[in-house]
Design a protein around this motif. Structure first.
Motif, PDB file in Angstrom:
ATOM      1  N   ARG A 267       1.113  -1.097   0.088  1.00 15.66           N
ATOM      2  CA  ARG A 267       0.036   0.032   0.004  1.00 15.66           C
ATOM      3  C   ARG A 267       1.039   1.257  -0.039  1.00 15.66           C
ATOM      4  O   ARG A 267       1.822   1.356   0.595  1.00 15.66           O
ATOM      5  CB  ARG A 267      -0.785   0.178   1.203  1.00 15.66           C
ATOM      6  N   THR A 270      -3.426   6.352   1.599  1.00 15.77           N
ATOM      7  CA  THR A 270      -4.818   6.178   1.249  1.00 15.77           C
ATOM      8  C   THR A 270      -4.992   6.481  -0.287  1.00 15.77           C
ATOM      9  O   THR A 270      -4.481   7.411  -0.882  1.00 15.77           O
ATOM     10  CB  THR A 270      -5.622   7.045   2.091  1.00 15.77           C
ATOM     11  N   THR A 271      -6.266   6.061  -0.800  1.00 17.15           N
ATOM     12  CA  THR A 271      -6.429   6.443  -1.928  1.00 17.15           C
ATOM     13  C   THR A 271      -7.611   7.466  -1.917  1.00 17.15           C
ATOM     14  O   THR A 271      -7.943   7.718  -0.901  1.00 17.15           O
ATOM     15  CB  THR A 271      -7.232   5.321  -2.963  1.00 17.15           C
TER      16      THR A 271
END
Length: 363
Positions: A267, A270-271
């Motif tokens: 990851r 955050t998207t």
């Protein structure tokens, strides 16, 4: 209020409108069609605050980066002799140098200094108050209050009373990260526990010191823990009504050990969709209790923060002037956003800009 959605069950919509969303409701909504969650959040935002979007003219001062803490997400802390510590005079001068901008708030936070004295903190507040009597002093996180109390062997309640008597107006509800002891043990093992954070915040409210509330998300927590965190904030507000706003803060993963762990899991922060869903979920779960959901332009970037105004958010935060903590962890936005640019961003989003003070009184 009647809202039609194709897949969100009527009973969840009903509980949302009544301010009675459960943990299961929150998890369901986070995993639902995001655009149905967004539409629900936007409807609730309009019902609560209309199309006004607020901002505040404030200045941020991190009075020291010296810190004995061990938070794995922090890129700002300096634990050796090269760290800085402002004197009272330096802090006061920083406040005075921006008075031409019509500041209404000074936000003060710092690291955990091993020998911090309550008298130093009181003198800091009193000196600012003496030089700039009308400024709102928004200072000291729950962790700082807890630390000052322990170092000076004074109860948290009395620490808060003395700071209030010196002129402290309100506190940032930071140091919350995720209010789950499982997560805190991993990302900030030496920080105050969930119950201790809640206790400091409730004591502040009981002393007449309002606070904000925050959540740093997108690192090692689960969605269930994220929902629990927001509902814990709601529970505090039900009891004290002392929280002015809720600020979701996406995790910045540069220059810190937790960020390295997150990247190993494949990851990279955050998207945008996750950020918008989290702001929308906060609006839904806190409906009826906390009207103000802030989109942090420092964390999200100005463009995504502007978009969040259609996904539950109604506030863009402050001018800041000197922001160091997020920048150290990889935030790419600048340290300052002018009132004119706030108004431009808000108007171009089709909303009505309103300058506010710390307690959300429109100026």
């Amino acid at each position: 209020m009647k809202i039609e959605y194709s897949s969100i069950p009527d009973e969840i919509v009903h509980r949302t409108i009544q301010g009675e969303c459960t943990k299961d409701d929150g998890i369901y909504l986070f995993n639902a069609d995001p655009f149905e969650l967004f539409a629900l959040a936007d409807s609730l935002r309009y019902e609560s605050v209309g199309d006004d979007v607020t901002y505040i003219i404030n200045r941020n001062i991190n009075y020291t980066n010296q810190c004995m803490g061990t938070c794995g997400f922090c890129a700002f802390r300096n634990s050796n002799e090269t760290g800085y510590m402002y004197t009272i005079n330096e802090i006061v001068e920083k406040v005075k140098e921006n008075t031409d901008l019509n500041l209404t708030e000074i936000c003060i936070q710092g690291g955990l200094v091993p020998d911090i004295s309550l008298d130093f903190c009181k003198e800091m507040i009193e000196s600012i108050r003496s030089e700039v009597p009308d400024i709102h002093i928004h200072a000291f996180s729950p962790m700082e209050i807890y630390h000052i109390s322990k170092i000076n062997n004074i109860s948290i309640k009395n620490t808060l009373k003395e700071l209030k008597n010196s002129g402290l107006d309100s506190m940032p509800g930071t140091a919350a990260e995720i209010l789950s002891d499982r997560v805190r043990e991993k990302v900030c093992p030496d920080k105050l526990t969930t119950d201790e954070w809640v206790d400091v915040v409730k004591l502040a409210h009981g002393t007449g010191i309002p606070t904000t509330s925050t959540m740093m998300y997108g690192h090692l927590e689960t969605i269930e823990e994220r929902v629990d965190h927001i509902l814990t904030i709601r529970d505090i507000q039900k009891e004290t009504n002392g929280i002015t706003e809720f600020v979701p803060l996406p995790f910045m993963l540069s220059n810190n050990p937790v960020g390295e762990q997150v990247k190993k899991e494949g990851r990279f922060g955050t998207t945008g969709i996750e950020d918008l869903k989290t702001h929308a979920l906060a609006r839904v779960l806190l409906h009826g209790y906390i009207n103000n959901i802030q989109a942090s332009w420092v964390k999200l970037g100005k463009k995504l923060a502007q978009i969040a105004l259609y996904y539950g958010a109604n506030d863009l935060g402050g001018t800041l002037i000197e922001e160091n903590i997020s920048k150290s962890a990889g935030a790419s936005e600048g340290e300052y956003l002018s009132a004119d640019e706030f108004k431009w961003l808000i108007k171009s989003a089709g909303k009505t800009p309103k300058q506010r003070d710390t307690l959300y009184k429109i100026i």
